[in-house]
Scaffold this motif. Sequence first.
Motif, mmCIF file in Angstrom:
data_model
loop_
_atom_site.group_PDB
_atom_site.id
_atom_site.type_symbol
_atom_site.label_atom_id
_atom_site.label_comp_id
_atom_site.label_asym_id
_atom_site.label_seq_id
_atom_site.Cartn_x
_atom_site.Cartn_y
_atom_site.Cartn_z
ATOM 1 N N GLN A 296 7.405 25.010 42.516
ATOM 2 C CA GLN A 296 7.545 26.466 42.518
ATOM 3 C C GLN A 296 7.328 27.089 43.888
ATOM 4 O OE1 GLN A 296 8.740 28.260 39.966
ATOM 5 N NE2 GLN A 296 9.023 26.250 39.023
ATOM 6 N N GLN A 297 6.822 26.328 44.854
ATOM 7 C CA GLN A 297 6.674 26.855 46.213
ATOM 8 C C GLN A 297 7.883 26.496 47.079
ATOM 9 O OE1 GLN A 297 4.221 28.982 46.826
ATOM 10 N NE2 GLN A 297 3.735 28.610 44.672
ATOM 11 N N GLY A 298 8.858 25.822 46.503
ATOM 12 C CA GLY A 298 10.038 25.403 47.251
ATOM 13 C C GLY A 298 11.309 25.949 46.643
ATOM 14 N N VAL A 299 12.274 25.068 46.446
ATOM 15 C CA VAL A 299 13.615 25.469 46.006
ATOM 16 C C VAL A 299 13.590 26.263 44.701
ATOM 17 C CG1 VAL A 299 15.787 24.517 45.110
ATOM 18 C CG2 VAL A 299 14.808 23.618 47.226
ATOM 19 N N GLN A 300 12.696 25.877 43.763
ATOM 20 C CA GLN A 300 12.679 26.541 42.451
ATOM 21 C C GLN A 300 12.265 28.012 42.550
ATOM 22 O OE1 GLN A 300 13.977 24.930 39.858
ATOM 23 N NE2 GLN A 300 14.278 23.235 41.300
ATOM 24 N N ARG A 301 11.731 28.402 43.701
ATOM 25 C CA ARG A 301 11.328 29.799 43.894
ATOM 26 C C ARG A 301 12.545 30.728 43.955
ATOM 27 N NH1 ARG A 301 6.405 31.905 46.112
ATOM 28 N NH2 ARG A 301 6.682 33.872 47.233
ATOM 29 N N LEU A 302 13.711 30.172 44.327
ATOM 30 C CA LEU A 302 14.930 30.970 44.432
ATOM 31 C C LEU A 302 15.970 30.370 43.491
ATOM 32 C CD1 LEU A 302 16.399 33.290 45.921
ATOM 33 C CD2 LEU A 302 17.168 31.594 47.600
ATOM 34 N N ALA A 303 16.169 31.004 42.344
ATOM 35 C CA ALA A 303 17.029 30.437 41.293
ATOM 36 C C ALA A 303 18.440 30.088 41.775
ATOM 37 C CB ALA A 303 17.075 31.389 40.100
ATOM 38 N N PRO A 304 19.105 30.959 42.563
ATOM 39 C CA PRO A 304 20.462 30.596 43.006
ATOM 40 C C PRO A 304 20.481 29.336 43.876
ATOM 41 C CG PRO A 304 20.065 32.949 43.318
ATOM 42 C CD PRO A 304 18.748 32.331 42.972
ATOM 43 N N LEU A 305 19.427 29.118 44.671
ATOM 44 C CA LEU A 305 19.346 27.914 45.494
ATOM 45 C C LEU A 305 19.102 26.691 44.614
ATOM 46 C CD1 LEU A 305 19.242 26.539 48.267
ATOM 47 C CD2 LEU A 305 16.810 27.122 48.378
ATOM 48 N N ALA A 306 18.196 26.831 43.641
ATOM 49 C CA ALA A 306 17.922 25.721 42.721
ATOM 50 C C ALA A 306 19.190 25.316 41.976
ATOM 51 C CB ALA A 306 16.825 26.126 41.738
ATOM 52 N N GLN A 307 19.976 26.297 41.599
ATOM 53 C CA GLN A 307 21.228 26.015 40.891
ATOM 54 C C GLN A 307 22.189 25.209 41.770
ATOM 55 O OE1 GLN A 307 23.439 29.556 40.044
ATOM 56 N NE2 GLN A 307 25.034 28.506 38.879
ATOM 57 N N ARG A 308 22.275 25.567 43.040
ATOM 58 C CA ARG A 308 23.210 24.888 43.944
ATOM 59 C C ARG A 308 22.789 23.450 44.243
ATOM 60 N NH1 ARG A 308 23.624 30.049 44.248
ATOM 61 N NH2 ARG A 308 25.333 31.204 45.244
ATOM 62 N N LEU A 309 21.481 23.184 44.174
ATOM 63 C CA LEU A 309 20.972 21.856 44.509
ATOM 64 C C LEU A 309 20.678 20.988 43.289
ATOM 65 C CD1 LEU A 309 18.505 22.709 47.436
ATOM 66 C CD2 LEU A 309 20.831 21.816 47.581
#
Length: 442
Positions: A296-309
């Motif tokens: 939650q302190q990394g990619v998952q903090r920004l949903a659109p980024l998590a979706q892309r990765l």
Amino acid sequence: MSSAKPHPPASAARRRTVIDALRRGAVPDSGLDLLATGLDRFAPALDGELDSVASGGAVFKAVRGEYGSGKTFFTRWLGERAKRLGFAVAEIQVSETETPLHKLETVYRRLTERLATASFPPSALRPIVDAWFYALEEDALAGGASDDELAREVEALLTTRLAEVSRHAPSFATALRGYRAALIEGDEATAAAVLAWLGGQPHVAAAARRSAGVRGDLDHFGALGFLQGLLTVLRDSGHRGLFVVLDEVETLQRVRSDARDKALNALRQLIDEVHSGRFPGLYLVITGTPAFYDGQQGVQRLAPLAQRLATDFTTDPRFDNPRAVQLRLPGFTQESLVDLGVTIRDLYAAGASAPERTVAVVDDAYVAELARAVGGALGGKVGVAPRLFLKKLVGDVLDRVDQFDDFDPRQHYRLTVNSNELTDVERNSAATHTADDIELDV
């Protein structure tokens, strides 16, 4: 699908470069193909992506792995393959103070500082720009331009080639014109200053900027336009693409929340720009730990980024898809660590004063014993051990076997690990031991 050209045999210079780096506890800058055990399964898919980028495509790749899994090794290995295919390469260490990811102008500046090609070490910006102007002159002459018309025809070609770039960053073409004008006038100081400004350097002398017709310093949005311009210059000067690594992106987890959010959004923006086709010829790689991608302190903090990765890692790692946006490095096991140690031993022996004796004294069984001992010194965490293991194998064992005819590591060497030679992660792994010095009989 073509693959990277086969690497040349291990010359004395290539062996020395690799061995010297391992002796220091560092990842070699070159010669990684000599050590690339276990990476063959990735090569066909990655070579296919490099071919696609060389043909005008663009690729974004996220590499994940725990500390010690070989992320830096992997990206340098892939960068060497790219370089052999005619790419320029740049490796950038992301850090809160030196290279904050949310300031893309700083990332671009580091890129130009670290830019290298098969022919030129960092920074290769000037030889690349000079080669581009030479190519423009050759094209103008081939088109029938006379000596008197050459300058005008080169200017026309410059305008045409950078037309798309100039829509987003007109000052890129302006600075190139200023650089060329200064060279023609023999004003080396101004030419160097203008090129520094083109490379994103701040605090360039106002007089040089005025003479080139540019103003201010590069900003976040201008950096994307300048990257586009650099890709155009690379392609026209004979390079097939640009391979860029943003290493240790997991450091974003330790910055202030506002800076972290800006950095994650900048990363999302970069991914979208790569996939939109704005950067033909770019292969962009980031590296990070699983905690960065999943926490939650990394990619998952920004949903659109998590979706892309998002990538499925629920299956057996043997069946991971190397074409996916995220690529998992499984890390070292005791067996793979020993395999790497044996590879290093054989590489060292090839240049040793007594090759047969080196292999006989430091046999496979001893390499395995040393690997177990180093892993034990680091709390049994084999995945953290490769750097220290290779440093000890080369500096403490192989060097002594090579220099002293009567040295036998089984009799004369005891593994000692001092806390001051460990990285933070290694030190944490070794924290189960109470003493600063850990001595293990091998």
